[in-house]
Design a protein around this motif. Sequence first.
Motif, PDB file in Angstrom:
ATOM      1  N   VAL A   1       0.828  -1.217   0.000  1.00 23.59           N
ATOM      2  CA  VAL A   1       0.000   0.000   0.000  1.00 23.59           C
ATOM      3  C   VAL A   1       0.860   1.263   0.000  1.00 23.59           C
ATOM      4  O   VAL A   1       0.640   2.170  -0.814  1.00 23.59           O
ATOM      5  CB  VAL A   1      -0.972  -0.002   1.192  1.00 23.59           C
ATOM      6  N   SER A   2       1.844   1.324   0.895  1.00 25.67           N
ATOM      7  CA  SER A   2       2.666   2.539   0.958  1.00 25.67           C
ATOM      8  C   SER A   2       3.468   2.740  -0.329  1.00 25.67           C
ATOM      9  O   SER A   2       3.629   3.873  -0.799  1.00 25.67           O
ATOM     10  CB  SER A   2       3.612   2.488   2.166  1.00 25.67           C
TER      11      SER A   2
ATOM     12  N   LEU B   1       1.840   6.757  -6.870  1.00 26.54           N
ATOM     13  CA  LEU B   1       0.814   7.714  -7.313  1.00 26.54           C
ATOM     14  C   LEU B   1       1.305   9.146  -7.159  1.00 26.54           C
ATOM     15  O   LEU B   1       1.030  10.006  -8.003  1.00 26.54           O
ATOM     16  CB  LEU B   1      -0.470   7.529  -6.496  1.00 26.54           C
TER      17      LEU B   1
ATOM     18  N   LEU C   1      -4.712  -0.872  -5.782  1.00 27.59           N
ATOM     19  CA  LEU C   1      -5.170  -0.288  -4.522  1.00 27.59           C
ATOM     20  C   LEU C   1      -6.643  -0.595  -4.260  1.00 27.59           C
ATOM     21  O   LEU C   1      -7.047  -0.842  -3.121  1.00 27.59           O
ATOM     22  CB  LEU C   1      -4.953   1.232  -4.530  1.00 27.59           C
TER      23      LEU C   1
ATOM     24  N   ILE D   1       1.109   4.086  -3.016  1.00 30.19           N
ATOM     25  CA  ILE D   1       0.779   5.501  -2.783  1.00 30.19           C
ATOM     26  C   ILE D   1       1.930   6.397  -3.232  1.00 30.19           C
ATOM     27  O   ILE D   1       1.725   7.428  -3.885  1.00 30.19           O
ATOM     28  CB  ILE D   1       0.440   5.743  -1.300  1.00 30.19           C
ATOM     29  N   GLU D   2       3.168   5.986  -2.900  1.00 26.65           N
ATOM     30  CA  GLU D   2       4.329   6.759  -3.339  1.00 26.65           C
ATOM     31  C   GLU D   2       4.409   6.806  -4.863  1.00 26.65           C
ATOM     32  O   GLU D   2       4.774   7.835  -5.442  1.00 26.65           O
ATOM     33  CB  GLU D   2       5.616   6.155  -2.760  1.00 26.65           C
TER      34      GLU D   2
ATOM     35  N   CYS E   1      -7.907  -2.365  -0.902  1.00 28.01           N
ATOM     36  CA  CYS E   1      -8.818  -1.652   0.002  1.00 28.01           C
ATOM     37  C   CYS E   1     -10.127  -2.410   0.227  1.00 28.01           C
ATOM     38  O   CYS E   1     -11.004  -1.924   0.938  1.00 28.01           O
ATOM     39  CB  CYS E   1      -9.103  -0.240  -0.519  1.00 28.01           C
TER      40      CYS E   1
ATOM     41  N   LEU F   1      -3.874   2.497   3.992  1.00 27.27           N
ATOM     42  CA  LEU F   1      -4.099   3.675   3.162  1.00 27.27           C
ATOM     43  C   LEU F   1      -4.304   4.901   4.046  1.00 27.27           C
ATOM     44  O   LEU F   1      -3.743   5.976   3.788  1.00 27.27           O
ATOM     45  CB  LEU F   1      -5.317   3.477   2.265  1.00 27.27           C
TER      46      LEU F   1
ATOM     47  N   GLY G   1      -2.312   9.234   1.649  1.00 32.21           N
ATOM     48  CA  GLY G   1      -3.085   8.195   0.981  1.00 32.21           C
ATOM     49  C   GLY G   1      -4.412   8.665   0.403  1.00 32.21           C
ATOM     50  O   GLY G   1      -4.655   8.582  -0.816  1.00 32.21           O
TER      51      GLY G   1
ATOM     52  N   VAL H   1      -4.054  11.702  -2.223  1.00 33.06           N
ATOM     53  CA  VAL H   1      -3.536  11.448  -3.574  1.00 33.06           C
ATOM     54  C   VAL H   1      -4.532  10.644  -4.404  1.00 33.06           C
ATOM     55  O   VAL H   1      -4.647  10.846  -5.621  1.00 33.06           O
ATOM     56  CB  VAL H   1      -2.156  10.743  -3.516  1.00 33.06           C
ATOM     57  N   VAL H   2      -5.282   9.746  -3.778  1.00 35.10           N
ATOM     58  CA  VAL H   2      -6.323   9.021  -4.508  1.00 35.10           C
ATOM     59  C   VAL H   2      -7.382  10.005  -5.007  1.00 35.10           C
ATOM     60  O   VAL H   2      -7.800   9.956  -6.166  1.00 35.10           O
ATOM     61  CB  VAL H   2      -6.972   7.938  -3.619  1.00 35.10           C
TER      62      VAL H   2
ATOM     63  N   HIS I   1      -1.068   6.157   5.871  1.00 34.86           N
ATOM     64  CA  HIS I   1      -0.143   6.965   5.068  1.00 34.86           C
ATOM     65  C   HIS I   1      -0.685   8.392   5.003  1.00 34.86           C
ATOM     66  O   HIS I   1      -1.828   8.624   4.628  1.00 34.86           O
ATOM     67  CB  HIS I   1      -0.027   6.388   3.665  1.00 34.86           C
TER      68      HIS I   1
END
Length: 407
Positions: A273-274, A280, A297, A277-278, A301, A310, A316, A319-320, A313
């Motif tokens: 997950v982390s 993204l 993701l 996110i990075e 989720c 998520l 998280g 950024v989504v 972070h």
Amino acid sequence: MDNIDIPSYFLCPISLEIMRDPVTVCSGMTYERESIERWIFTSKNSSCPVTRQPLSDSDLTPNHTLRRLIQAWCTLNSSNGIERFPTPKPPVDKAQIVKLLNDGKAQQHQMSCLRNLKSIANESKRNRRCLESAGVVEFLASIVSSTNLEDDEDTSGRAIDEALNLLYHLQISETGIKKLINRNSGEFIQTLMRVLQNGTYRSRAYAVLLLKFMFEFADPIYLMSLRVEQFVEIVNVLRDQISQHATMAALQIMVEICPWGRNKIKAVEAGAVSVLIEMLIETTDQRRVCEMVLVVLDHLCRCAEGRAELFRHGAGIAVVSKKILRVSHVASERGVRILSSISKFSATSNVLQEMLQVGVVTKLYLVLQVDCSLKTKEKAKEMLRLHSRVWKNSSCIPVHLLSCYPS
């Protein structure tokens, strides 16, 4: 040359271009070798293009007489700009490949053998099929499996690089892939995982590309038995950004294997997950990569552990939300689905407040007003209705949008 009257029997019936390497099939028709091989091997047709008679085998007989006539005609018409082509190289046969493999079993001839096999494979689809039928896949797999990754990188590393490179570019058939999966009870997949852990960047890239093909055909029972440590190696490929092809392959692997058993939880435990996110955050102009990250993701989720990571972070949720309406319809749909999972199953007061503060609620309003799919709009409405008591009268929402709040 456009005004030259070319004899019709010099032209390939498929491409209508002058033949350089004419071959005759079992129906009696003659074609340019490259054209008929593409017809048989790439388009997977099993009948003669002209007569529609079944092609009982893939043997193509060189038509030497016609080739010499064409070469002579080219020589006679050289003053009109037509060049005489050289006599084509005869195609490789199974006996030649077997001899090459036998020579390559000696350590001192291994690299030379690999280079020769690569040259043969690059010539044509037919050659690649011939290599596979002669046992090259098993030969290459044995090189990768038997070589110690901790040996001198200049020798073992190059051998593994070349073997994996060739395995990937052979474009192995489905039957060949399944044999590779079942080789020594799945031992080759474990070997590729060791390459991901200790191999060179080039070897790791080819290993993950091969794993993508193998996982597409692997038995679901095997996929459910994957360990967290194996997910860690796939996640590390994403973290290290070896190449765009390797990144896409790793993402496609995650999409393929996460739905099975407890794999979503294993991926979360591996730190996926982390890392996603990075990615993204860093991805600005790679639309397909961004879409695939959001697809993975979305899968992760759907379990509580993934949603918790998520939210844990700091960027998280933000950024989504940011990717919605900025990348593509696919990215918007997946982004909304991720937020929907959070708002349905993990909507603590802290989560709801963060969604307000980072602009998620405002983004959901915009989704209702732009060209999104009906399903995406329905999910946005559902979220807004579900948390209306917390969100509707918030000062974080622009006043001009409040009138759009779904009742």
